[in-house]
Design a protein around this motif. Structure first.
Motif, PDB file in Angstrom:
ATOM      1  N   LEU A   1      44.080  31.994  -8.647  1.00  0.00           N
ATOM      2  CA  LEU A   1      43.291  30.967  -9.535  1.00  0.00           C
ATOM      3  C   LEU A   1      42.523  31.794 -10.612  1.00  0.00           C
ATOM      4  O   LEU A   1      41.626  31.296 -11.256  1.00  0.00           O
ATOM      5  N   SER A   2      43.230  32.906 -11.067  1.00  0.00           N
ATOM      6  CA  SER A   2      42.652  33.710 -12.011  1.00  0.00           C
ATOM      7  C   SER A   2      42.512  32.993 -13.410  1.00  0.00           C
ATOM      8  O   SER A   2      43.525  32.527 -13.628  1.00  0.00           O
ATOM      9  N   GLY A   3      41.156  32.844 -13.910  1.00  0.00           N
ATOM     10  CA  GLY A   3      41.340  32.184 -15.233  1.00  0.00           C
ATOM     11  C   GLY A   3      41.406  30.747 -15.183  1.00  0.00           C
ATOM     12  O   GLY A   3      41.313  30.156 -16.389  1.00  0.00           O
ATOM     13  N   ALA A   4      41.359  30.187 -13.995  1.00  0.00           N
ATOM     14  CA  ALA A   4      41.340  28.829 -13.752  1.00  0.00           C
ATOM     15  C   ALA A   4      39.980  28.185 -14.146  1.00  0.00           C
ATOM     16  O   ALA A   4      39.147  29.123 -14.006  1.00  0.00           O
ATOM     17  N   VAL A   5      39.936  26.834 -14.561  1.00  0.00           N
ATOM     18  CA  VAL A   5      38.541  26.293 -15.088  1.00  0.00           C
ATOM     19  C   VAL A   5      38.447  25.030 -14.077  1.00  0.00           C
ATOM     20  O   VAL A   5      39.362  24.255 -13.912  1.00  0.00           O
ATOM     21  N   PHE A   6      37.385  24.934 -13.456  1.00  0.00           N
ATOM     22  CA  PHE A   6      37.104  23.803 -12.638  1.00  0.00           C
ATOM     23  C   PHE A   6      35.725  23.371 -13.426  1.00  0.00           C
ATOM     24  O   PHE A   6      34.639  23.634 -13.280  1.00  0.00           O
ATOM     25  N   GLY A   7      35.988  22.012 -13.737  1.00  0.00           N
ATOM     26  CA  GLY A   7      35.150  21.346 -14.694  1.00  0.00           C
ATOM     27  C   GLY A   7      34.029  20.270 -14.084  1.00  0.00           C
ATOM     28  O   GLY A   7      33.119  19.892 -14.595  1.00  0.00           O
ATOM     29  N   ALA A   8      34.350  20.169 -12.623  1.00  0.00           N
ATOM     30  CA  ALA A   8      33.392  19.202 -12.099  1.00  0.00           C
ATOM     31  C   ALA A   8      32.985  19.896 -10.754  1.00  0.00           C
ATOM     32  O   ALA A   8      33.710  20.703 -10.148  1.00  0.00           O
ATOM     33  N   PRO A   9      31.935  19.312  -9.743  1.00  0.00           N
ATOM     34  CA  PRO A   9      31.592  19.706  -8.752  1.00  0.00           C
ATOM     35  C   PRO A   9      33.026  19.627  -7.738  1.00  0.00           C
ATOM     36  O   PRO A   9      33.673  18.655  -7.660  1.00  0.00           O
ATOM     37  N   VAL A  10      33.288  20.698  -7.168  1.00  0.00           N
ATOM     38  CA  VAL A  10      34.354  20.904  -6.284  1.00  0.00           C
ATOM     39  C   VAL A  10      34.373  21.472  -5.097  1.00  0.00           C
ATOM     40  O   VAL A  10      33.795  22.242  -4.954  1.00  0.00           O
ATOM     41  N   THR A  11      35.139  21.070  -4.027  1.00  0.00           N
ATOM     42  CA  THR A  11      35.120  21.974  -2.680  1.00  0.00           C
ATOM     43  C   THR A  11      36.758  22.387  -2.753  1.00  0.00           C
ATOM     44  O   THR A  11      37.555  21.380  -2.694  1.00  0.00           O
ATOM     45  N   LEU A  12      36.771  23.547  -2.309  1.00  0.00           N
ATOM     46  CA  LEU A  12      38.232  23.983  -2.004  1.00  0.00           C
ATOM     47  C   LEU A  12      38.279  24.563  -0.632  1.00  0.00           C
ATOM     48  O   LEU A  12      37.453  25.247  -0.208  1.00  0.00           O
ATOM     49  N   GLU A  13      39.454  24.166  -0.079  1.00  0.00           N
ATOM     50  CA  GLU A  13      39.731  24.835   1.224  1.00  0.00           C
ATOM     51  C   GLU A  13      41.018  25.309   1.363  1.00  0.00           C
ATOM     52  O   GLU A  13      42.375  24.835   0.892  1.00  0.00           O
ATOM     53  N   ILE A  14      41.223  26.575   1.417  1.00  0.00           N
ATOM     54  CA  ILE A  14      42.198  27.396   1.357  1.00  0.00           C
ATOM     55  C   ILE A  14      42.201  28.399   2.571  1.00  0.00           C
ATOM     56  O   ILE A  14      41.315  29.137   3.285  1.00  0.00           O
ATOM     57  N   ALA A  15      43.699  28.330   3.001  1.00  0.00           N
ATOM     58  CA  ALA A  15      43.666  29.403   4.042  1.00  0.00           C
ATOM     59  C   ALA A  15      44.984  30.168   3.382  1.00  0.00           C
ATOM     60  O   ALA A  15      46.081  29.623   3.371  1.00  0.00           O
ATOM     61  N   ALA A  16      44.943  31.332   3.373  1.00  0.00           N
ATOM     62  CA  ALA A  16      45.997  32.311   2.720  1.00  0.00           C
ATOM     63  C   ALA A  16      45.667  33.640   2.785  1.00  0.00           C
ATOM     64  O   ALA A  16      44.588  34.091   3.603  1.00  0.00           O
ATOM     65  N   ARG A  17      46.767  34.597   2.539  1.00  0.00           N
ATOM     66  CA  ARG A  17      46.519  36.000   2.848  1.00  0.00           C
ATOM     67  C   ARG A  17      45.553  36.679   1.672  1.00  0.00           C
ATOM     68  O   ARG A  17      44.820  37.476   2.082  1.00  0.00           O
ATOM     69  N   GLU A  18      45.654  36.072   0.419  1.00  0.00           N
ATOM     70  CA  GLU A  18      44.947  36.725  -0.527  1.00  0.00           C
ATOM     71  C   GLU A  18      44.535  35.610  -1.440  1.00  0.00           C
ATOM     72  O   GLU A  18      45.501  34.848  -2.130  1.00  0.00           O
ATOM     73  N   VAL A  19      43.308  35.424  -1.888  1.00  0.00           N
ATOM     74  CA  VAL A  19      42.820  34.570  -3.009  1.00  0.00           C
ATOM     75  C   VAL A  19      42.331  35.308  -4.175  1.00  0.00           C
ATOM     76  O   VAL A  19      41.398  36.041  -3.911  1.00  0.00           O
ATOM     77  N   ARG A  20      42.745  35.143  -5.450  1.00  0.00           N
ATOM     78  CA  ARG A  20      42.293  35.577  -6.594  1.00  0.00           C
ATOM     79  C   ARG A  20      41.433  34.712  -7.470  1.00  0.00           C
ATOM     80  O   ARG A  20      42.175  33.792  -7.904  1.00  0.00           O
ATOM     81  N   CYS A  21      40.479  34.976  -7.692  1.00  0.00           N
ATOM     82  CA  CYS A  21      39.562  34.123  -8.678  1.00  0.00           C
ATOM     83  C   CYS A  21      39.008  34.973  -9.780  1.00  0.00           C
ATOM     84  O   CYS A  21      37.929  34.762 -10.360  1.00  0.00           O
ATOM     85  N   ALA A  22      39.894  36.068 -10.152  1.00  0.00           N
ATOM     86  CA  ALA A  22      39.225  36.808 -11.142  1.00  0.00           C
ATOM     87  C   ALA A  22      39.225  35.948 -12.429  1.00  0.00           C
ATOM     88  O   ALA A  22      40.101  35.403 -12.839  1.00  0.00           O
ATOM     89  N   ARG A  23      37.791  35.996 -13.190  1.00  0.00           N
ATOM     90  CA  ARG A  23      37.664  35.267 -14.384  1.00  0.00           C
ATOM     91  C   ARG A  23      37.862  33.903 -14.330  1.00  0.00           C
ATOM     92  O   ARG A  23      37.900  33.257 -15.232  1.00  0.00           O
ATOM     93  N   THR A  24      37.792  33.458 -13.218  1.00  0.00           N
ATOM     94  CA  THR A  24      37.863  32.048 -12.928  1.00  0.00           C
ATOM     95  C   THR A  24      36.398  31.432 -13.561  1.00  0.00           C
ATOM     96  O   THR A  24      35.405  31.961 -13.215  1.00  0.00           O
ATOM     97  N   ARG A  25      36.477  30.116 -13.987  1.00  0.00           N
ATOM     98  CA  ARG A  25      35.236  29.698 -14.762  1.00  0.00           C
ATOM     99  C   ARG A  25      34.857  28.281 -13.700  1.00  0.00           C
ATOM    100  O   ARG A  25      35.614  27.389 -13.695  1.00  0.00           O
ATOM    101  N   TRP A  26      33.654  28.465 -13.246  1.00  0.00           N
ATOM    102  CA  TRP A  26      33.190  27.502 -12.518  1.00  0.00           C
ATOM    103  C   TRP A  26      32.032  26.582 -13.435  1.00  0.00           C
ATOM    104  O   TRP A  26      31.159  27.294 -13.412  1.00  0.00           O
ATOM    105  N   GLU A  27      32.522  25.553 -13.967  1.00  0.00           N
ATOM    106  CA  GLU A  27      31.508  24.728 -14.826  1.00  0.00           C
ATOM    107  C   GLU A  27      30.465  23.836 -14.043  1.00  0.00           C
ATOM    108  O   GLU A  27      29.399  23.577 -14.501  1.00  0.00           O
ATOM    109  N   SER A  28      30.564  23.626 -12.842  1.00  0.00           N
ATOM    110  CA  SER A  28      29.485  23.016 -12.121  1.00  0.00           C
ATOM    111  C   SER A  28      29.751  23.598 -10.505  1.00  0.00           C
ATOM    112  O   SER A  28      29.966  24.624 -10.378  1.00  0.00           O
ATOM    113  N   THR A  29      28.959  23.024  -9.774  1.00  0.00           N
ATOM    114  CA  THR A  29      28.984  23.481  -8.429  1.00  0.00           C
ATOM    115  C   THR A  29      30.121  23.401  -7.740  1.00  0.00           C
ATOM    116  O   THR A  29      30.866  22.540  -7.883  1.00  0.00           O
ATOM    117  N   ALA A  30      30.237  24.655  -6.649  1.00  0.00           N
ATOM    118  CA  ALA A  30      31.472  24.720  -5.805  1.00  0.00           C
ATOM    119  C   ALA A  30      31.527  25.210  -4.744  1.00  0.00           C
ATOM    120  O   ALA A  30      30.444  25.886  -4.405  1.00  0.00           O
TER     121      ALA A  30
END
Length: 667
Positions: free
Chosen positions: A239-268
């Motif tokens: 999810l590197s560089g992704a933008v989340f513009g609203a309050p969000v909940t993410l549920e992820i089961a994975a080997r690796e999650v990348r949120c480098a430079r991800t932009r969270w515009e609201s609560t998450a």
């Protein structure tokens, strides 16, 4: 034209029935009748097919449900619908339900101005929808893509439904625009899935999606999505560089999650299982929480999401929070053994909740010169591991091999010193995280990080003066920076034994000196003046180490521990031995009692005297502490700071002046 394997039941529309066999296939071809004919487009005569195709105009609706398509037949159909004005195939309402495409299907650049229905379609070759435009709803639910599926630069102006779709080859949605709801509920991706720079202007539904390979959402935009997942990814969910513009909940089961430079515009809230999470350089506008989820996720329908694609424990590991505003970050029940904190802002305000795991020093004994030693058990940062491994010249383990618990862990850039933090940098990280632990009432954690800070200052040859490092060496050697009571008590016992031996050998006289009185009687009588002298104590020539002398030496030594004079007659050497003992031994007792001296001093300065300073001159202030206690007028600020720093343990103040009053307590 050949037909493909029949589907098990007869369709609900008038169908071709070509090739029906009562014994093997009573239904035959499922293709819907071409208007005006009794066969599907694949099985009408060549002349009738030419007539039908010649009568098509751009933008007209077509219905070819259940029809088996070859690559040539599809090309002829799209050529017949080609619009010279827009230079692309133009379809109105296009119905391909349960159709079968035996060859690569190329819908690249096509424009669908009506509803496009591909639900239940089987694509046995590669599929290309690159640049296509869907003005109305597009249904791809339950579609089976046997090879690669390309939806690059596609524009979905309305709802796009891929629910239950199966992608057995690579799936590409690069720069795809979803203006309406994008539904991927229950979709399965067997190979890599690429959603780089995709834009989801409405809800993005990934409920129960399974990625058997990597899933890339680099630069994707989720403008109003409020719930994303649960998804299972056997590889890397990027999810590197992704933008989340609203309050969000993410549920992820994975080997690796990348949120480098991800932009969270609201609560998450990011709930994770199994994964290593990288938050490096992420931009947080409002609080973001990353938490390990204790049980498998459930879909909105109530079903449990299978995690058979992932092996091992469900522990969540944080890889990096570098250059992140940690004041807006909450971590819960995560493993921080390999987490990099370098460059994070407001690290002292990070919130650490639940069970947080940190790396430990190498285990087991090692040889330093001729003596065996071992590292003190405590919580450590990955940056300290990397620096110590680099400073010791430790080689990196072979690729794919887990690091040995008996050695320091090497960093990604090992052994490059330019990319390895130095002791001053690591000390600052320990100091800020210690503050975070103190604010979270985690005193044991704060103590470990105080120890780590002192360790780094002790090894800092550039930022710490030599005298300070020497004092830190002594503080470490004697009591482990006031945190290792057994070490201080060991030195106390050793010092007492040395004192006893010295007193027995040089400090106790052979016997108590006797007083002698001498005087002279005047010849004519009268007042006699006496001079009283005391013999100088002398060491015995023999038998210095006897039980009687040991008992005396022990009594003197025990008295010296509590600052008391023994009252015994000692030799000159014994007097100096006792004075030294009275100075050193109480200090060794006090050092382990001050397990967090810096913490207590700061707390006292910050809180204990804040109310007293506001009370003004003449106020009555009481400071209770152990072992110091006193009562007096409020001193000037500098004196107040010194007084507060001298208070140990529990303190309390009361102040009143001019109608103002205050009360406070703390540690």
């Amino acid at each position: 034209m050949s037909t493909l394997p029949a589907q098990p039941s007869a369709p609900s529309w008038p169908h071709c029935a070509y090739g029906a066999d009562p014994a093997t296939d009573p239904v035959g071809c499922r293709g819907v009748h071409v208007p005006g004919y009794t066969a599907c487009l694949a099985h009408v005569s060549d002349a009738d097919r030419d007539t039908y195709l010649a009568g098509l105009t751009p933008g007209v609706g077509i219905d070819h449900r259940g029809t088996p398509f070859t690559g040539d037949l599809l090309n002829r159909l799209l050529i017949a619908l080609h619009d010279p004005a827009i230079r692309r195939p133009h379809l109105g309402e296009a119905v391909f339900r349960r159709a079968q495409f035996s060859s690569p299907a190329d819908f690249g650049g096509a424009q669908f101005s009506g509803i496009a229905r591909f639900d239940g379609v089987r694509f046995f070759g590669a599929v290309n929808f690159a640049g296509a435009q869907f003005s109305s709803a597009a249904r791809f639910d339950s579609v089976r893509f046997s090879e690669s599926a390309g939806f690059f630069w596609v524009q979905f102006s309305s709802r796009a439904d891929f629910g239950g779709a199966q992608f057995f080859g690579e799936a590409g949605f690069l720069k795809t625009r979803f203006s309406g709801e994008a539904g991927f509920r229950g979709a399965q991706f067997s190979e890599a899935a690429v959603f780089d720079e995709a834009q989801f202007s409405s809800a993005a539904v990934f409920d129960g999606v399974r990625f058997s390979g990597d899933a890339r959402f680099v630069g994707a935009q989720f403008l109003v999505t409020s719930w994303w997942g649960p998804v299972v990814c056997a590889g890397v969910l990027d999810l590197s560089g992704a933008v989340f513009g609203a309050p969000v909940t993410l549920e992820i089961a994975a080997r690796e999650v990348r949120c480098a430079r991800t932009r969270w515009e609201s609560t998450a809230t990011v709930r994770v299982r199994h994964a290593s999470v990288d938050l490096g350089y992420a931009v947080l506008a409002l609080p973001v929480a990353v938490a390990a989820h204790p049980a498998p996720f459930t879909t909105t329908a109530g079903g449990v999401v299978a995690e058979d694609l992932l092996a091992g424990p469900a522990t969540v590991r944080l890889a990096s929070v570098e250059v992140v505003d940690a004041a807006l970050l909450v971590l819960s029940d995560t493993d921080l053994s390999d987490c990099l904190f370098s460059g994070a802002f407001h690290l002292d305000q990070i919130r650490l909740e639940g069970r947080m795991l940190f790396a430990s020093p190498p285990t087991g004994w090692r040889r330093q010169g001729l003596r065996p030693v071992r590292w003190t058990r405590r919580r450590t940062l990955a940056e300290e591991h990397h620096w110590r491994a680099q400073a010791a010249g430790q080689p990196a383990p072979p690729a794919g091999q887990a690091p040995s618990p008996r050695r320091w862990r090497t960093g990604a850039h090992h052994p490059d010193p330019a990319h390895t933090p130095d002791p001053a940098d690591v000390a600052a990280l320990y100091r800020q995280l210690r503050k975070a632990f103190e604010d979270g009432k985690n005193e044991p954690g704060a103590a470990d990080f105080y120890y780590g800070e002192c360790e780094m200052r002790r090894h800092d040859h550039n930022g710490s003066p030599t005298t300070e490092r020497l004092l830190l060496w002594a503080y470490w050697l004697l009591s482990g920076y006031g945190l290792r009571a057994t070490r201080a008590l060991g030195w106390l016992v050793t010092t007492m034994l040395v004192t006893i031996v010295l007193l027995m050998g040089f400090g106790l006289p052979v016997s108590s000196p006797k007083q002698e009185a001498t005087g002279t009687v005047p010849p004519g009588g009268g007042k006699v003046t006496f001079t009283i002298d005391k013999q100088a104590p002398k060491n015995p020539a023999v038998n210095r180490f006897t039980s009687q002398r040991f008992d005396k030496a022990l009594n003197i030594t025990l008295n010296s521990v509590v600052f008391r004079s023994s009252g015994q007659d000692l030799t000159t050497a014994g007097t100096y031995i006792e004075m030294t003992s009275r100075l050193l031994e109480p200090a060794l007792i006090a050092s382990p009692s001050q397990s967090r001296p810096a913490t207590r001093a700061r707390c006292a300065v910050r809180r204990a005297w804040s109310g007293a300073a506001d009370a003004g001159p003449g106020s009555r202030v009481r400071c209770r502490s152990s072992p110091v206690a006193g009562t007096g007028s409020a001193p000037p600020m500098a004196a107040a700071v010194r007084a507060a720093c001298s208070c140990r343990g529990v303190w309390a103040w009361e102040a009143s002046a001019g109608g103002r009053s205050g009360r406070g307590s703390g540690r």
